[in-house]
Design a protein around this motif. Sequence first.
Motif, PDB file in Angstrom:
ATOM      1  N   LEU A   1      18.345   6.943   7.703  1.00 25.81           N
ATOM      2  CA  LEU A   1      18.083   5.512   7.554  1.00 25.81           C
ATOM      3  C   LEU A   1      16.634   5.186   7.921  1.00 25.81           C
ATOM      4  O   LEU A   1      15.919   4.497   7.185  1.00 25.81           O
ATOM      5  N   LEU A   2      16.190   5.730   9.056  1.00 25.38           N
ATOM      6  CA  LEU A   2      14.805   5.514   9.484  1.00 25.38           C
ATOM      7  C   LEU A   2      13.832   6.078   8.455  1.00 25.38           C
ATOM      8  O   LEU A   2      12.856   5.426   8.084  1.00 25.38           O
ATOM      9  N   SER A   3      14.099   7.278   7.989  1.00 26.90           N
ATOM     10  CA  SER A   3      13.226   7.918   7.013  1.00 26.90           C
ATOM     11  C   SER A   3      13.109   7.081   5.736  1.00 26.90           C
ATOM     12  O   SER A   3      12.020   6.900   5.191  1.00 26.90           O
ATOM     13  N   THR A   4      14.220   6.550   5.274  1.00 23.40           N
ATOM     14  CA  THR A   4      14.212   5.719   4.061  1.00 23.40           C
ATOM     15  C   THR A   4      13.355   4.474   4.249  1.00 23.40           C
ATOM     16  O   THR A   4      12.521   4.143   3.402  1.00 23.40           O
ATOM     17  N   HIS A   5      13.531   3.810   5.381  1.00 25.36           N
ATOM     18  CA  HIS A   5      12.763   2.579   5.607  1.00 25.36           C
ATOM     19  C   HIS A   5      11.289   2.850   5.891  1.00 25.36           C
ATOM     20  O   HIS A   5      10.430   2.065   5.483  1.00 25.36           O
ATOM     21  N   LEU A   6      11.001   3.945   6.558  1.00 21.56           N
ATOM     22  CA  LEU A   6       9.590   4.305   6.772  1.00 21.56           C
ATOM     23  C   LEU A   6       8.900   4.588   5.446  1.00 21.56           C
ATOM     24  O   LEU A   6       7.761   4.187   5.232  1.00 21.56           O
ATOM     25  N   GLN A   7       9.608   5.269   4.555  1.00 15.82           N
ATOM     26  CA  GLN A   7       9.044   5.567   3.240  1.00 15.82           C
ATOM     27  C   GLN A   7       8.740   4.276   2.477  1.00 15.82           C
ATOM     28  O   GLN A   7       7.677   4.137   1.880  1.00 15.82           O
ATOM     29  N   GLU A   8       9.661   3.331   2.526  1.00 16.22           N
ATOM     30  CA  GLU A   8       9.440   2.049   1.852  1.00 16.22           C
ATOM     31  C   GLU A   8       8.267   1.294   2.474  1.00 16.22           C
ATOM     32  O   GLU A   8       7.454   0.704   1.775  1.00 16.22           O
ATOM     33  N   LEU A   9       8.189   1.318   3.802  1.00 14.07           N
ATOM     34  CA  LEU A   9       7.123   0.617   4.506  1.00 14.07           C
ATOM     35  C   LEU A   9       5.755   1.193   4.175  1.00 14.07           C
ATOM     36  O   LEU A   9       4.780   0.469   3.986  1.00 14.07           O
ATOM     37  N   ARG A  10       5.668   2.495   4.053  1.00 12.42           N
ATOM     38  CA  ARG A  10       4.380   3.169   3.856  1.00 12.42           C
ATOM     39  C   ARG A  10       3.926   3.219   2.403  1.00 12.42           C
ATOM     40  O   ARG A  10       2.739   3.427   2.135  1.00 12.42           O
ATOM     41  N   ARG A  11       4.837   3.049   1.475  1.00 13.09           N
ATOM     42  CA  ARG A  11       4.507   3.220   0.062  1.00 13.09           C
ATOM     43  C   ARG A  11       3.314   2.351  -0.351  1.00 13.09           C
ATOM     44  O   ARG A  11       2.352   2.836  -0.932  1.00 13.09           O
ATOM     45  N   GLY A  12       3.351   1.096  -0.052  1.00 10.73           N
ATOM     46  CA  GLY A  12       2.263   0.198  -0.443  1.00 10.73           C
ATOM     47  C   GLY A  12       0.996   0.421   0.350  1.00 10.73           C
ATOM     48  O   GLY A  12      -0.104   0.197  -0.157  1.00 10.73           O
ATOM     49  N   THR A  13       1.143   0.874   1.584  1.00  9.67           N
ATOM     50  CA  THR A  13      -0.050   1.075   2.399  1.00  9.67           C
ATOM     51  C   THR A  13      -0.880   2.257   1.891  1.00  9.67           C
ATOM     52  O   THR A  13      -2.091   2.246   2.042  1.00  9.67           O
ATOM     53  N   VAL A  14      -0.235   3.226   1.272  1.00  6.06           N
ATOM     54  CA  VAL A  14      -0.975   4.369   0.718  1.00  6.06           C
ATOM     55  C   VAL A  14      -1.832   3.906  -0.458  1.00  6.06           C
ATOM     56  O   VAL A  14      -2.965   4.355  -0.619  1.00  6.06           O
ATOM     57  N   VAL A  15      -1.322   2.992  -1.259  1.00  3.39           N
ATOM     58  CA  VAL A  15      -2.110   2.440  -2.368  1.00  3.39           C
ATOM     59  C   VAL A  15      -3.361   1.769  -1.815  1.00  3.39           C
ATOM     60  O   VAL A  15      -4.480   2.030  -2.271  1.00  3.39           O
ATOM     61  N   LEU A  16      -3.176   0.915  -0.816  1.00  7.20           N
ATOM     62  CA  LEU A  16      -4.316   0.221  -0.212  1.00  7.20           C
ATOM     63  C   LEU A  16      -5.297   1.224   0.395  1.00  7.20           C
ATOM     64  O   LEU A  16      -6.506   1.117   0.187  1.00  7.20           O
ATOM     65  N   ALA A  17      -4.789   2.208   1.118  1.00  3.44           N
ATOM     66  CA  ALA A  17      -5.663   3.214   1.743  1.00  3.44           C
ATOM     67  C   ALA A  17      -6.469   3.963   0.682  1.00  3.44           C
ATOM     68  O   ALA A  17      -7.673   4.185   0.846  1.00  3.44           O
ATOM     69  N   CYS A  18      -5.828   4.350  -0.410  1.00  5.50           N
ATOM     70  CA  CYS A  18      -6.546   5.069  -1.478  1.00  5.50           C
ATOM     71  C   CYS A  18      -7.642   4.195  -2.091  1.00  5.50           C
ATOM     72  O   CYS A  18      -8.766   4.665  -2.301  1.00  5.50           O
ATOM     73  N   LEU A  19      -7.317   2.946  -2.375  1.00  2.00           N
ATOM     74  CA  LEU A  19      -8.321   2.063  -2.980  1.00  2.00           C
ATOM     75  C   LEU A  19      -9.505   1.867  -2.046  1.00  2.00           C
ATOM     76  O   LEU A  19     -10.656   1.820  -2.490  1.00  2.00           O
ATOM     77  N   LEU A  20      -9.237   1.763  -0.742  1.00  6.29           N
ATOM     78  CA  LEU A  20     -10.336   1.591   0.221  1.00  6.29           C
ATOM     79  C   LEU A  20     -11.181   2.854   0.329  1.00  6.29           C
ATOM     80  O   LEU A  20     -12.419   2.788   0.290  1.00  6.29           O
ATOM     81  N   ILE A  21     -10.531   4.000   0.470  1.00 10.68           N
ATOM     82  CA  ILE A  21     -11.280   5.262   0.606  1.00 10.68           C
ATOM     83  C   ILE A  21     -12.097   5.532  -0.654  1.00 10.68           C
ATOM     84  O   ILE A  21     -13.244   5.988  -0.575  1.00 10.68           O
ATOM     85  N   LEU A  22     -11.500   5.219  -1.804  1.00 10.64           N
ATOM     86  CA  LEU A  22     -12.163   5.560  -3.064  1.00 10.64           C
ATOM     87  C   LEU A  22     -13.186   4.513  -3.512  1.00 10.64           C
ATOM     88  O   LEU A  22     -13.643   4.531  -4.647  1.00 10.64           O
ATOM     89  N   GLU A  23     -13.598   3.653  -2.598  1.00 15.10           N
ATOM     90  CA  GLU A  23     -14.772   2.825  -2.897  1.00 15.10           C
ATOM     91  C   GLU A  23     -15.991   3.740  -2.990  1.00 15.10           C
ATOM     92  O   GLU A  23     -17.005   3.384  -3.571  1.00 15.10           O
ATOM     93  N   ARG A  24     -15.847   4.926  -2.389  1.00 17.09           N
ATOM     94  CA  ARG A  24     -16.834   5.997  -2.566  1.00 17.09           C
ATOM     95  C   ARG A  24     -16.137   7.117  -3.327  1.00 17.09           C
ATOM     96  O   ARG A  24     -14.997   7.482  -2.982  1.00 17.09           O
TER      97      ARG A  24
END
Length: 111
Positions: free
Chosen positions: A6-29
């Motif tokens: 249950l924890l793993s499922t919700h952590l995955q959902e919580l992190r999914r969108g944050t990885v998109v944001l992190a990639c867009l920020l890192i890839l400004e370079r």
Amino acid sequence: MPEDELLSTHLQELRRGTVVLACLLILERPNYGYALLDLLERHGFAVDANTLYPLLRRLEKQGLLTSDWNTDEARPRKFYRSTERGTALAGALGRDWDQLDTALRTLKGES
């Protein structure tokens, strides 16, 4: 459903969108996939290659990233970078993230 699943499922959902944001920020370079994996991990985003590369292709298809092959070195590498549209989206997502963080801190009684 067991607690760890249950924890793993919700952590995955919580992190999914944050990885998109992190990639867009890192890839400004511009950067290539393996280096991006390393940067994400060093900043606390554990992502495996089987998740990252489809995400990069999806973001590129959406016009949020662009890519170019660098063949100057012995090993050609595909470099990605955020487009103007990707940078704008990262700004909007970051502002929303800040509002969510403030709201959650309030709910937890931290402010």
